[in-house]
Design an enzyme around this catalytic site. Structure first.
Site, PDB file in Angstrom:
ATOM      1  N   SER A  99       5.675   2.173  44.157  1.00 40.00           N
ATOM      2  CA  SER A  99       5.161   0.890  43.458  1.00 40.00           C
ATOM      3  C   SER A  99       5.965   0.810  42.089  1.00 40.00           C
ATOM      4  O   SER A  99       6.241  -0.201  41.570  1.00 40.00           O
ATOM      5  CB  SER A  99       3.602   0.982  43.485  1.00 40.00           C
ATOM      6  OG  SER A  99       3.182   0.602  44.628  1.00 40.00           O
ATOM      7  N   HIS A 103       2.457   1.526  37.917  1.00 40.52           N
ATOM      8  CA  HIS A 103       2.856   0.135  37.935  1.00 40.52           C
ATOM      9  C   HIS A 103       3.409  -0.223  36.561  1.00 40.52           C
ATOM     10  O   HIS A 103       4.452  -0.581  36.181  1.00 40.52           O
ATOM     11  CB  HIS A 103       1.911  -0.921  38.465  1.00 40.52           C
ATOM     12  CG  HIS A 103       1.403  -0.690  39.738  1.00 40.52           C
ATOM     13  ND1 HIS A 103       0.411  -1.217  40.287  1.00 40.52           N
ATOM     14  CD2 HIS A 103       1.745   0.130  40.739  1.00 40.52           C
ATOM     15  CE1 HIS A 103       0.137  -0.876  41.724  1.00 40.52           C
ATOM     16  NE2 HIS A 103       1.077  -0.106  41.973  1.00 40.52           N
TER      17      HIS A 103
END
Length: 400
Positions: A206, A258
């Protein structure tokens, strides 16, 4: 008689993100013939076809064949298969999901709702474990964790997004720049995650994926003058990024990875994804003797150069400070009391306690030992003469 004011018919073909290609005119005037005498056939043919010579994909805007991003996807799929083989759920757990898969079957949903292996197996395979990175100098976990996934659902979500975003970027900028953007952004995500989440392991691509999103945003900004419908494209991209970051406030999602990957990707985009001005391209590919060839146009605009320099400095300083803090064992939560809300916001519907739950069994003759791990606390139970159904019920009852 030829008209000396006629518009140029020289064009350069430039791929666009929003279309397969766009034709941008090069401002070149065709000089009048020096003499009214008829030109030889070969010369006339050459004079009549300047666009045939100049209408082509220039190397600064050519399309690349995407192979690196699909390779990354295959690598992540292979790593999940290997991880499930090493996990061997029937041997190490009391109950498994999809038992017909044998040693490739999944851990119980209560332990891993993503259809994947146990946390101990992920740790063995190279998951990001801050204590091992800091105290055992296993720095390579900062990289290996981005090739591992928590399960099938986790893998599908990341790989589908990677294919949609990554292939388009690789087609436009090539495998070298996008490969570096992907890997360095993944490292940035791992680094920020390590500074704020030190009690759990972390896996997934991610951070690198958000780096590609950040690179798309900065590429649109630094090459602002190239694109049509730029405002709508910017708003669409910002909404997509905001939605994905908002999902990160849910439990069991490492939003620090993230955020770290996204910030790294934005800065890397200003460094790697800069494009030259069309005026410079027109000058470089214009025929000799034309007015465009004689003018001097800088390759990049001033704001592009400023963004390049500032971003490079911030990248070097940020990664250096982050790595020094990590290997000194600094917990960034001690310096930011509210930052943990960036990764999870507790509500009445869920808790932000994401410690793994596991129940492992060890059979020795008629004696069974259950080792339960819940919220970081380990408990061991010894049983005798228990059937499989009793073991499953005891595991659910004792370890929950």
């Amino acid at each position: 008689m030829a008209d000396p004011k006629r518009p140029s018919d020289i064009h350069i073909r430039v791929p666009s993100r929003h279309q397969t290609s766009m034709i941008h005119p090069v401002d070149v005037e065709t000089p009048p013939p020096p003499s009214p005498a008829p030109a030889p056939p070969a010369a006339a043919a050459t004079a009549r076809s300047p666009s045939a010579m100049c209408s082509r994909e220039v190397k600064h805007f050519k399309k690349w064949f995407p192979w690196l991003i699909p390779t990354f996807v295959v690598a992540c799929v292979v790593m999940l298969i290997i991880t499930m083989y090493v996990n061997d759920c029937p041997k190490n757990s009391v109950s498994c999901v999809a038992g017909f898969l044998g040693r490739f079957s999944f851990q119980p949903f209560k332990e891993n709702p993503l259809l994947g292996p146990s946390s101990s197996t992920l740790e063995k395979m190279g998951a990001l474990d801050v204590s091992k990175v800091v105290h055992k100098h296993q720095w390579w976990r900062l990289f290996t964790c981005m090739w591992l996934h928590g399960g099938v659902f986790h893998l599908l979500a990341n790989m589908l997004s990677l294919l949609v975003i990554g292939i388009r970027l690789e087609q436009e900028f090539g495998f070298v720049r996008i490969g570096l953007l992907y890997l360095i952004s993944g490292l940035g995500g791992s680094l920020l995650s390590s500074l704020f989440i030190q009690s759990n392991i972390s896996v997934g691509a991610s951070g690198a994926l958000f780096g590609l999103l950040g690179g798309m945003l900065s590429e649109l900004i630094t090459n602002w003058t190239i694109y049509a419908n730029k405002v709508s494209a910017l708003l669409t991209l910002v909404v997509i990024i905001a939605i994905n970051l908002a999902v990160g406030i849910l439990p069991h999602v490492d939003n620090f990875a993230h955020i770290g990957g996204f910030l790294s990707g934005v800065l890397l985009g200003f460094v790697f994804l800069i494009r030259p001005q069309f005026g410079w391209v027109s000058q470089r590919y214009a025929p000799r003797g034309s007015p465009s060839a004689s003018t001097s146009t800088p390759k990049f605009k001033v704001y592009q150069c400023i963004l390049w320099v500032v971003s490079l400095i911030l990248l070097i300083v940020g990664f250096t400070v982050g790595l020094v803090m990590l290997f000194r064992g600094v917990d960034a939560n001690d310096h930011c009391s509210w930052c943990h809300y960036l990764s999870c916001i507790p509500t009445s519907r869920w808790s932000c306690n994401t410690q793994p739950l596991s129940c492992l069994s060890d059979q020795l003759g008629d004696q069974l030992t259950l080792t339960c791990s819940n919220n970081g606390k380990n408990s061991t139970y010894t049983l005798a003469n228990a059937t499989n159904s009793q073991i499953q019920g005891l595991c659910t009852q004792l370890c929950s």
